[in-house]
Write a protein that holds these residues in place. Structure first.
Motif, PDB file in Angstrom:
ATOM      1  N   LEU A 192     -10.573   2.113  12.945  1.00 17.40           N
ATOM      2  CA  LEU A 192      -9.505   2.328  12.046  1.00 17.40           C
ATOM      3  C   LEU A 192     -10.218   2.510  10.715  1.00 17.40           C
ATOM      4  CD1 LEU A 192      -6.754   0.039  13.287  1.00 17.40           C
ATOM      5  CD2 LEU A 192      -6.681   2.640  12.987  1.00 17.40           C
ATOM      6  N   PRO A 193      -9.842   2.922   9.460  1.00 16.52           N
ATOM      7  CA  PRO A 193     -10.236   3.526   8.773  1.00 16.52           C
ATOM      8  C   PRO A 193     -10.296   2.028   7.761  1.00 16.52           C
ATOM      9  CG  PRO A 193      -8.068   4.022   8.534  1.00 16.52           C
ATOM     10  CD  PRO A 193      -8.729   4.023   9.676  1.00 16.52           C
ATOM     11  N   PRO A 194     -11.435   1.675   6.982  1.00 18.40           N
ATOM     12  CA  PRO A 194     -10.969  -0.059   5.734  1.00 18.40           C
ATOM     13  C   PRO A 194      -9.849   0.427   5.282  1.00 18.40           C
ATOM     14  CG  PRO A 194     -13.180   0.927   5.586  1.00 18.40           C
ATOM     15  CD  PRO A 194     -12.869   2.262   6.527  1.00 18.40           C
ATOM     16  N   THR A 195      -8.811  -0.344   4.571  1.00 21.56           N
ATOM     17  CA  THR A 195      -7.819   0.392   3.881  1.00 21.56           C
ATOM     18  C   THR A 195      -7.761  -0.985   2.669  1.00 21.56           C
ATOM     19  OG1 THR A 195      -6.377  -1.339   5.084  1.00 21.56           O
ATOM     20  CG2 THR A 195      -6.523   0.624   5.827  1.00 21.56           C
ATOM     21  N   TYR A 196      -7.386  -0.130   1.541  1.00 25.66           N
ATOM     22  CA  TYR A 196      -7.479  -0.625   0.251  1.00 25.66           C
ATOM     23  C   TYR A 196      -6.027  -0.674  -0.365  1.00 25.66           C
ATOM     24  CZ  TYR A 196      -7.902   3.427  -1.912  1.00 25.66           C
ATOM     25  OH  TYR A 196      -7.077   5.047  -3.098  1.00 25.66           O
ATOM     26  N   ALA A 197      -5.700  -2.125  -0.559  1.00 24.51           N
ATOM     27  CA  ALA A 197      -3.688  -2.127  -1.609  1.00 24.51           C
ATOM     28  C   ALA A 197      -3.885  -1.386  -2.718  1.00 24.51           C
ATOM     29  CB  ALA A 197      -3.221  -2.630  -1.154  1.00 24.51           C
ATOM     30  N   CYS A 198      -3.211  -0.640  -3.362  1.00 24.86           N
ATOM     31  CA  CYS A 198      -2.676  -0.245  -4.627  1.00 24.86           C
ATOM     32  C   CYS A 198      -1.671  -0.630  -5.324  1.00 24.86           C
ATOM     33  CB  CYS A 198      -3.257   0.726  -4.863  1.00 24.86           C
ATOM     34  SG  CYS A 198      -3.311   1.732  -6.552  1.00 24.86           S
ATOM     35  N   HIS A 199      -2.057  -1.804  -6.537  1.00 25.78           N
ATOM     36  CA  HIS A 199      -0.751  -2.225  -7.189  1.00 25.78           C
ATOM     37  C   HIS A 199      -0.045  -1.390  -8.074  1.00 25.78           C
ATOM     38  CE1 HIS A 199      -0.273  -5.751  -4.005  1.00 25.78           C
ATOM     39  NE2 HIS A 199      -2.940  -5.377  -4.020  1.00 25.78           N
ATOM     40  N   CYS A 200      -0.515  -0.564  -8.474  1.00 24.96           N
ATOM     41  CA  CYS A 200      -0.228   0.343  -9.716  1.00 24.96           C
ATOM     42  C   CYS A 200       0.820   1.065  -9.408  1.00 24.96           C
ATOM     43  CB  CYS A 200      -1.508   1.636 -10.229  1.00 24.96           C
ATOM     44  SG  CYS A 200      -0.580   2.916  -9.166  1.00 24.96           S
ATOM     45  N   VAL A 201       1.460   0.612 -11.134  1.00 22.54           N
ATOM     46  CA  VAL A 201       3.068   1.082 -10.957  1.00 22.54           C
ATOM     47  C   VAL A 201       3.765   2.619 -10.422  1.00 22.54           C
ATOM     48  CG1 VAL A 201       5.151   1.588 -12.747  1.00 22.54           C
ATOM     49  CG2 VAL A 201       2.859  -0.690 -12.936  1.00 22.54           C
ATOM     50  N   ASP A 202       2.217   3.574 -10.351  1.00 17.87           N
ATOM     51  CA  ASP A 202       3.317   4.472  -9.490  1.00 17.87           C
ATOM     52  C   ASP A 202       3.018   4.641  -8.358  1.00 17.87           C
ATOM     53  OD1 ASP A 202       2.858   6.236 -11.936  1.00 17.87           O
ATOM     54  OD2 ASP A 202       0.424   7.145 -11.935  1.00 17.87           O
ATOM     55  N   CYS A 203       1.498   3.667  -7.094  1.00 20.46           N
ATOM     56  CA  CYS A 203       2.396   3.669  -6.381  1.00 20.46           C
ATOM     57  C   CYS A 203       3.324   2.733  -5.781  1.00 20.46           C
ATOM     58  CB  CYS A 203       0.859   2.671  -5.844  1.00 20.46           C
ATOM     59  SG  CYS A 203      -0.634   4.397  -5.823  1.00 20.46           S
ATOM     60  N   GLN A 204       3.365   1.463  -6.626  1.00 17.24           N
ATOM     61  CA  GLN A 204       4.906   0.947  -6.691  1.00 17.24           C
ATOM     62  C   GLN A 204       6.035   2.107  -6.365  1.00 17.24           C
ATOM     63  OE1 GLN A 204       5.549  -2.933  -8.663  1.00 17.24           O
ATOM     64  NE2 GLN A 204       3.344  -2.662  -8.861  1.00 17.24           N
ATOM     65  N   THR A 205       6.011   2.799  -7.711  1.00 19.62           N
ATOM     66  CA  THR A 205       7.694   3.935  -7.414  1.00 19.62           C
ATOM     67  C   THR A 205       7.939   4.546  -6.174  1.00 19.62           C
ATOM     68  OG1 THR A 205       7.418   3.671 -10.121  1.00 19.62           O
ATOM     69  CG2 THR A 205       8.626   5.581  -8.777  1.00 19.62           C
ATOM     70  N   TRP A 206       6.240   5.572  -6.086  1.00 19.90           N
ATOM     71  CA  TRP A 206       5.852   6.481  -4.279  1.00 19.90           C
ATOM     72  C   TRP A 206       6.517   5.431  -3.620  1.00 19.90           C
ATOM     73  CZ3 TRP A 206       5.164  11.158  -3.867  1.00 19.90           C
ATOM     74  CH2 TRP A 206       4.993  12.201  -4.710  1.00 19.90           C
ATOM     75  N   SER A 207       6.126   4.269  -2.882  1.00 19.21           N
ATOM     76  CA  SER A 207       6.044   3.565  -1.965  1.00 19.21           C
ATOM     77  C   SER A 207       7.457   2.551  -1.774  1.00 19.21           C
ATOM     78  CB  SER A 207       4.902   3.253  -1.681  1.00 19.21           C
ATOM     79  OG  SER A 207       5.247   1.622  -2.505  1.00 19.21           O
ATOM     80  N   GLY A 208       8.387   2.467  -2.831  1.00 22.78           N
ATOM     81  CA  GLY A 208       9.389   1.799  -2.379  1.00 22.78           C
ATOM     82  C   GLY A 208       9.669   0.432  -2.187  1.00 22.78           C
ATOM     83  N   SER A 209       8.201   0.043  -2.767  1.00 26.75           N
ATOM     84  CA  SER A 209       7.352  -1.200  -2.720  1.00 26.75           C
ATOM     85  C   SER A 209       6.704  -1.729  -3.796  1.00 26.75           C
ATOM     86  CB  SER A 209       7.244  -0.787  -1.342  1.00 26.75           C
ATOM     87  OG  SER A 209       6.362  -3.237  -0.417  1.00 26.75           O
ATOM     88  N   ALA A 210       6.149  -3.362  -3.149  1.00 30.04           N
ATOM     89  CA  ALA A 210       5.155  -3.731  -4.454  1.00 30.04           C
ATOM     90  C   ALA A 210       3.952  -3.534  -4.118  1.00 30.04           C
ATOM     91  CB  ALA A 210       5.110  -5.309  -3.872  1.00 30.04           C
ATOM     92  N   PHE A 211       3.580  -2.146  -2.945  1.00 32.25           N
ATOM     93  CA  PHE A 211       1.879  -1.834  -3.495  1.00 32.25           C
ATOM     94  C   PHE A 211       1.752  -0.170  -2.352  1.00 32.25           C
ATOM     95  CE2 PHE A 211       1.511  -5.600  -0.606  1.00 32.25           C
ATOM     96  CZ  PHE A 211       1.243  -5.044   0.346  1.00 32.25           C
TER      97      PHE A 211
END
Length: 146
Positions: A21-40
């Motif tokens: 499985l690929p290494p992952t990262y969490a992005c907390h920018c406002v764009d990602c919050q809005t796109w995902s409808g979540s905190a990150f």
């Protein structure tokens, strides 16, 4: 060995050719919050030729000026799930939305970016690298490698 995933409604499926499985990262920018409808949003950078998306995948771009990093998005036109995106900063790679993996419960973020915009109630596990904004490519590579 490979991994599979797809959109919410099942119309778009993909296969990721990888041993792990690929290494992952969490992005907390406002764009990602809005796109995902979540905190990150959880992402993994994968080689473009390692990801095969079914022909039903839909490609689109947002109007100019609506994204900090203009990207081409690949997803499902029926349920509007984004599967991946491509942008000029990462030639030959795609940014995979890790939550679309069938085995998404098996991944955890190796690092967090844009933490200065993270939700104040969210706690990042001690010892997990974090960056207030986007890290340099060298910092990113070192952090994601673990």
């Amino acid at each position: 060995m490979g991994f599979e995933g797809g959109c919410r409604c099942g119309a778009v499926r993909y296969e990721l050719e990888a041993d792990n499985l690929p290494p992952t990262y969490a992005c907390h920018c406002v764009d990602c919050q809005t796109w995902s409808g979540s905190a990150f949003s959880l992402h993994a950078i994968v080689a473009e030729d390692a990801l095969t998306i079914s022909d039903s995948g839909h490609t689109f771009r947002l109007p100019e000026g609506q994204e900090a990093m203009p990207s081409e998005h690949i997803g499902c036109a029926a349920c509007l799930t984004r599967i991946a995106s491509r942008n000029p900063a990462l030639p030959g790679f795609l940014v995979l939305r890790v939550g679309t993996l069938d085995r998404s419960s098996e991944v955890a973020p190796a690092m967090h970016i844009w933490t200065r915009q993270k939700q104040p109630w969210l706690t990042i596990e001690e010892g997990t690298p974090g960056f207030e904004v986007s890290p340099t490519p060298q910092e990113f590579a070192a952090a994601i490698a673990g």
